[in-house]
Design an enzyme around this catalytic site. Structure first.
Site, PDB file in Angstrom:
ATOM      1  N   TRP A 102       0.853  -1.273   0.120  1.00 49.54           N
ATOM      2  CA  TRP A 102       0.003   0.041  -0.033  1.00 49.54           C
ATOM      3  C   TRP A 102       0.803   1.416  -0.059  1.00 49.54           C
ATOM      4  CZ3 TRP A 102      -4.028  -1.553  -2.127  1.00 49.54           C
ATOM      5  CH2 TRP A 102      -4.794  -2.722  -1.337  1.00 49.54           C
ATOM      6  N   ASP A 172      -1.694   6.774   6.198  1.00 48.14           N
ATOM      7  CA  ASP A 172      -2.765   5.638   6.121  1.00 48.14           C
ATOM      8  C   ASP A 172      -2.801   5.000   7.090  1.00 48.14           C
ATOM      9  OD1 ASP A 172      -4.165   3.804   5.200  1.00 48.14           O
ATOM     10  OD2 ASP A 172      -3.069   3.135   3.315  1.00 48.14           O
ATOM     11  N   LYS A 196     -11.764  -1.700   7.036  1.00 50.81           N
ATOM     12  CA  LYS A 196     -11.100  -2.612   7.729  1.00 50.81           C
ATOM     13  C   LYS A 196     -11.524  -2.647   9.225  1.00 50.81           C
ATOM     14  CE  LYS A 196      -8.664  -3.154   4.102  1.00 50.81           C
ATOM     15  NZ  LYS A 196      -7.474  -2.405   3.689  1.00 50.81           N
TER      16      LYS A 196
HETATM   17  C1  LIG Z   1      -6.920  -1.977   2.214  1.00 53.09           C
HETATM   18  C2  LIG Z   1      -5.969  -0.997   2.356  1.00 53.09           C
HETATM   19  C3  LIG Z   1      -5.943  -0.077   1.287  1.00 53.09           C
HETATM   20  C4  LIG Z   1      -6.810  -0.137  -0.002  1.00 53.09           C
HETATM   21  O1  LIG Z   1      -7.968   0.150   0.355  1.00 53.09           O
HETATM   22  P1  LIG Z   1      -9.088   0.345  -0.967  1.00 53.09           P
HETATM   23  O2  LIG Z   1     -10.335   0.962   0.106  1.00 53.09           O
HETATM   24  O3  LIG Z   1      -9.388  -1.045  -1.115  1.00 53.09           O
HETATM   25  O4  LIG Z   1      -8.553   1.104  -1.837  1.00 53.09           O
HETATM   26  C5  LIG Z   1      -4.921   0.919   1.627  1.00 53.09           C
HETATM   27  N1  LIG Z   1      -4.176   0.881   2.416  1.00 53.09           N
HETATM   28  C6  LIG Z   1      -4.398   0.055   3.359  1.00 53.09           C
HETATM   29  C7  LIG Z   1      -3.243   0.340   4.743  1.00 53.09           C
HETATM   30  C8  LIG Z   1      -5.023  -1.026   3.615  1.00 53.09           C
HETATM   31  O5  LIG Z   1      -5.179  -1.825   4.600  1.00 53.09           O
END
Ligand SMILES: *Cc1c(COP(=O)(O)O)cnc(C)c1O
Length: 361
Positions: A102, A172, A196
């Protein structure tokens, strides 16, 4: 009715009390004769929901007043572009730490718009650790410094934040959002995809220090300009109403049932310790992350034998421990033990793993 123990990395398990409440309110939300899925986003009722979700989030996370809270769409992946477009317009430079897929995707996206520098990476060991950071290597005039706080696929987390001085830290926090208290004032921007640890898919929460807004690159699409959403209370267009409603119920659960994020952290530490202690003592299973960087949320592990891994995943599934297969890019197993996974789920998983080990060694 049957419920499995769901260890999915996302979309992931939600608190049962939240699902039950949503079911009860599905047909007729608080006497208005409609479900939240059906009502106008401009209605008074929905206004109460979105404002309630924001004020609960502010309360639970103790968000300072000089931060905007935005409810957005497009997933975390869309923010990979929105971040350089919105925050990289001064010196067109930004630093990134590559701690997994990511972070790397975010870095590559940023490199399309500005001079993105990878200041450190843990790719050499399949991202099984958080690199030691030396502030002397940071770009002094970077517009921001970017990290992925909890690395969902690899199971690492920053226990210490990089010392970026006046350079705003952008994080993030998709897979560790609301899992522990977080000092928001240490960040310029944090954002999280909801699926998540907060709500169903379809919502991203961004928390942005106000002074960083209003400087997007000229060609930034209107919908990717955070100012658009800040100016319109996240209602420039139709927001993901249903997901915001579930997020509000989850925040009520954290506040009222759990008792806040300090308690949530204790619970998460207790849960993770059950699994890590087992992994540290097992002769068959072992964790893949260096102990000092272990995540409380995502716990990858292996037996060291691909066939045995596959057998384990298959038998676990048959016993209602589902979604334990590791990410397709790394193999092995991964147990995501987000906020809503009950302690009992982890205890039972460990019992099952002990039994599997005894039967297969
Ligand atoms: C799942 C995830 C993403 C991507 O998320 P989407 O909503 O599918 O774009 C990005 N960063 C992290 C840390 C993630 O766990």
């Amino acid at each position: 009715m049957k419920r499995v123990y769901n260890f999915s990395a996302g979309p992931s398990v939600l608190p049962e009390v939240v699902l039950k409440r949503a079911a009860e309110e599905m047909f007729d939300y608080h006497g208005c004769g409609q479900s939240v899925m059906e009502m106008s986003h401009r209605s008074k009722v929905f206004e109460g929901i979105i404002n309630g979700a924001e004020s609960l989030l502010r309360e639970v996370m103790n968000i300072p007043d000089n931060y905007k809270v935005l409810f957005l769409q497009g997933g975390a992946s869309t923010q990979f572009a929105a971040i350089p477009l919105n925050f990289g317009n001064k010196n067109k430079k930004a630093d990134y730490v590559l701690t997994g897929q990511w972070a790397t995707k975010a870095y590559k996206e940023a490199a399309r718009y500005l001079d993105a520098k990878a200041v450190a990476s843990s790719k050499d060991k399949t991202f099984s650790y958080i690199p030691k950071l030396d502030p002397d290597t940071f770009t002094k005039d970077a517009d921001y410094f970017y990290i992925c706080m909890n690395n969902t696929i690899y199971g690492t987390v920053y226990h210490e934040l990089p010392q970026t001085g006046d350079v705003p830290l952008v994080a993030d926090v998709s897979s560790c959002f609301l899992s522990t208290p977080l000092d928001v004032s240490k960040f310029g921007v944090i954002y999280a995809g909801a699926q998540k640890n907060m709500a169903p898919a379809g919502l991203v929460v961004a928390i942005i220090r106000e002074d960083l807004l209003g400087n997007a690159m000229d060609f930034t699409p209107t919908m990717l300009n955070y100012q658009t959403h800040a100016d319109n209370g996240s209602m420039f267009n139709t927001p993901p109403c249903w997901t915001i409603y579930i997020a509000k119920l989850v925040l009520e659960w954290i506040k009222n049932d759990i008792g806040g994020l300090e308690n949530m952290q204790k619970r998460n530490e207790q849960k993770a310790a059950i699994l890590y202690n087992f992994l540290d003592n097992s002769k068959m299973f072992k964790g893949t992350v260096v102990p000092e960087d272990r995540s409380l949320m995502n716990v990858p592990f292996i037996t060291g034998n691909d066939e045995l891994d596959a057998k384990f995943v298959k038998e676990a599934t048959a016993n209602d421990f589902v979604n334990l297969k590791g990410h397709r890019t790394v193999g092995g197993m991964r147990a995501s033990i987000y906020n809503a996974m009950p302690i009992e789920g982890v205890e039972k998983l460990v019992e099952f793993m002990k039994d599997f080990e005894a039967r297969n060694s």
